[in-house]
Design an enzyme around this catalytic site. Sequence first.
Site, mmCIF file in Angstrom:
data_model
loop_
_atom_site.group_PDB
_atom_site.id
_atom_site.type_symbol
_atom_site.label_atom_id
_atom_site.label_comp_id
_atom_site.label_asym_id
_atom_site.label_seq_id
_atom_site.Cartn_x
_atom_site.Cartn_y
_atom_site.Cartn_z
ATOM 1 N N SER A 88 0.838 -1.197 0.000
ATOM 2 C CA SER A 88 0.000 0.000 0.000
ATOM 3 C C SER A 88 0.869 1.242 0.000
ATOM 4 O O SER A 88 1.902 1.281 0.681
ATOM 5 C CB SER A 88 -0.901 0.029 1.242
ATOM 6 O OG SER A 88 -1.501 1.301 1.391
ATOM 7 N N ARG A 139 -2.499 -4.959 7.912
ATOM 8 C CA ARG A 139 -3.149 -4.945 6.596
ATOM 9 C C ARG A 139 -3.054 -6.372 6.061
ATOM 10 O O ARG A 139 -1.983 -6.821 5.638
ATOM 11 C CB ARG A 139 -2.440 -3.938 5.692
ATOM 12 C CG ARG A 139 -3.076 -3.720 4.336
ATOM 13 C CD ARG A 139 -2.320 -2.620 3.589
ATOM 14 N NE ARG A 139 -2.763 -2.484 2.228
ATOM 15 C CZ ARG A 139 -3.760 -1.694 1.831
ATOM 16 N NH1 ARG A 139 -4.411 -0.963 2.724
ATOM 17 N NH2 ARG A 139 -4.097 -1.622 0.554
ATOM 18 N N HIS A 166 -12.497 -1.978 5.708
ATOM 19 C CA HIS A 166 -11.383 -1.029 5.593
ATOM 20 C C HIS A 166 -11.775 0.246 6.358
ATOM 21 O O HIS A 166 -11.959 1.309 5.772
ATOM 22 C CB HIS A 166 -11.106 -0.716 4.128
ATOM 23 C CG HIS A 166 -9.776 -0.081 3.869
ATOM 24 N ND1 HIS A 166 -8.879 0.228 4.882
ATOM 25 C CD2 HIS A 166 -9.182 0.325 2.713
ATOM 26 C CE1 HIS A 166 -7.802 0.771 4.357
ATOM 27 N NE2 HIS A 166 -7.955 0.841 3.047
ATOM 28 N N GLN A 169 -9.975 3.820 5.997
ATOM 29 C CA GLN A 169 -10.245 4.549 4.761
ATOM 30 C C GLN A 169 -11.529 5.362 4.888
ATOM 31 O O GLN A 169 -11.605 6.508 4.443
ATOM 32 C CB GLN A 169 -10.370 3.581 3.587
ATOM 33 C CG GLN A 169 -10.759 4.253 2.268
ATOM 34 C CD GLN A 169 -9.737 5.264 1.809
ATOM 35 O OE1 GLN A 169 -8.563 4.939 1.677
ATOM 36 N NE2 GLN A 169 -10.165 6.498 1.561
ATOM 37 N N ASN A 197 -14.913 -4.432 0.686
ATOM 38 C CA ASN A 197 -14.635 -3.996 2.056
ATOM 39 C C ASN A 197 -14.905 -2.509 2.278
ATOM 40 O O ASN A 197 -15.279 -2.098 3.384
ATOM 41 C CB ASN A 197 -13.199 -4.344 2.456
ATOM 42 C CG ASN A 197 -12.162 -3.911 1.425
ATOM 43 O OD1 ASN A 197 -12.458 -3.160 0.486
ATOM 44 N ND2 ASN A 197 -10.937 -4.382 1.589
ATOM 45 N N ASP A 261 -14.430 2.362 -6.411
ATOM 46 C CA ASP A 261 -13.181 1.790 -5.929
ATOM 47 C C ASP A 261 -12.664 0.851 -7.020
ATOM 48 O O ASP A 261 -13.326 0.646 -8.048
ATOM 49 C CB ASP A 261 -13.439 1.028 -4.622
ATOM 50 C CG ASP A 261 -12.176 0.491 -3.975
ATOM 51 O OD1 ASP A 261 -11.093 1.026 -4.262
ATOM 52 O OD2 ASP A 261 -12.278 -0.481 -3.193
ATOM 53 N N CYS A 301 -10.695 5.764 -3.305
ATOM 54 C CA CYS A 301 -9.639 5.591 -2.302
ATOM 55 C C CYS A 301 -8.263 5.351 -2.917
ATOM 56 O O CYS A 301 -7.266 5.351 -2.189
ATOM 57 C CB CYS A 301 -10.001 4.488 -1.318
ATOM 58 S SG CYS A 301 -10.041 2.842 -2.040
ATOM 59 N N ARG A 328 -6.005 10.439 4.913
ATOM 60 C CA ARG A 328 -5.640 9.153 5.497
ATOM 61 C C ARG A 328 -4.632 9.361 6.626
ATOM 62 O O ARG A 328 -4.650 8.641 7.636
ATOM 63 C CB ARG A 328 -5.026 8.240 4.420
ATOM 64 C CG ARG A 328 -5.996 7.712 3.382
ATOM 65 C CD ARG A 328 -6.990 6.746 3.995
ATOM 66 N NE ARG A 328 -6.332 5.683 4.703
ATOM 67 C CZ ARG A 328 -5.810 4.601 4.128
ATOM 68 N NH1 ARG A 328 -5.880 4.451 2.819
ATOM 69 N NH2 ARG A 328 -5.240 3.665 4.863
#
EC number: 2.1.3.3
Length: 352
Positions: A88, A139, A166, A169, A197, A261, A301, A328
């Site tokens: 990520s 994660r 998630h 987020q 998610n 997403d 996101c 974030r």
Amino acid sequence: MPKAANGICACFGKTAGATRLGLRYGKPVQSQVQLKGRDLLTLKNFTGEEIQYMLWLSADLKFRIKQKGEYLPLLQGKSLGMIFEKRSTRTRLSTETGFALLGGHPSFLTTQDIHLGVNESLTDTARVLSSMTDAVLARVYKQSDLDILAKEATIPIVNGLSDLYHPIQILADYLTLQEHYGSLKGLTLSWIGDGNNILHSIMMSAAKFGMHLQAATPKGYEPDPNIVKLAEQYAKENGTRLSMTNDPLEAARGGNVLITDTWISMGQEDEKKKRLQAFQGYQVTMKTAKVAASDWTFLHCLPRKPEEVDDEVFYSPRSLVFPEAENRKWTIMAVMVSLLTDYSPVLQKPKF
């Protein structure tokens, strides 16, 4: 092992956002909300007031550190274990820089460093990490791994992403919308994409703020039915609307916030061809926006693929994706501060 229970974005420029939201310095407010020692595995486990508190704290930290240039070593002497089974950009960078900015020490652990449940049992991993760190952000692929870590650890466990939820987020998304609209109550969120998610986390929290949700997913890609059932209960309790459809334009109609997403998450690469066919017609475009509310905005996101949203929407003035990405950092900082300290915001509470 049991545990104890306990914004201002760049798009506003300088301090204009604080004025618009009515955020002002004051005496520290001793909130009745106590999150210290808790886990953050899913927003299902948090009340609307508790989620509001985390957003309030996010706005407070962002204003004091970014706008006022204050140094707040609130996590001095604290350490954080960061387990990343999935790579990520935003989760890693926001957590590492945010935790360090508050005076703490983050330690990044990849699958080369730690194989959950492989080289060592999840129970043993949880106990070792509990003895060396003050919190863990993980994660992972499976929500069940997080659940075991949380059960066995004596420190807070934070979900950095799993197959089911998630939550960090969604906190960033809500802070972004709070900054843009001034309030979350009454907004209609239009989800167009996978029943994944991200959607699950919206479903576990939107109604608690008085937000309506209209979600469109292709047939066969609907959200988890158990989560839908609980979301329907939340909507009923909070007097909000929840609608599920397979028609993207129906979900977009009258929506204040268009959200999508990735269609192909990590671990789903072998499904790419099948998914691209199933999601035909789900790209967010100006045609989609034409049926939305006049004040529509767009969230994603990231990372974004062109088939999910075209350039005209993604790079338009209505797109909030880059303030969303920055937030974030401020929201994960607020999560860590709320779970590890007794800090109280010095800004007046925003109107949610």
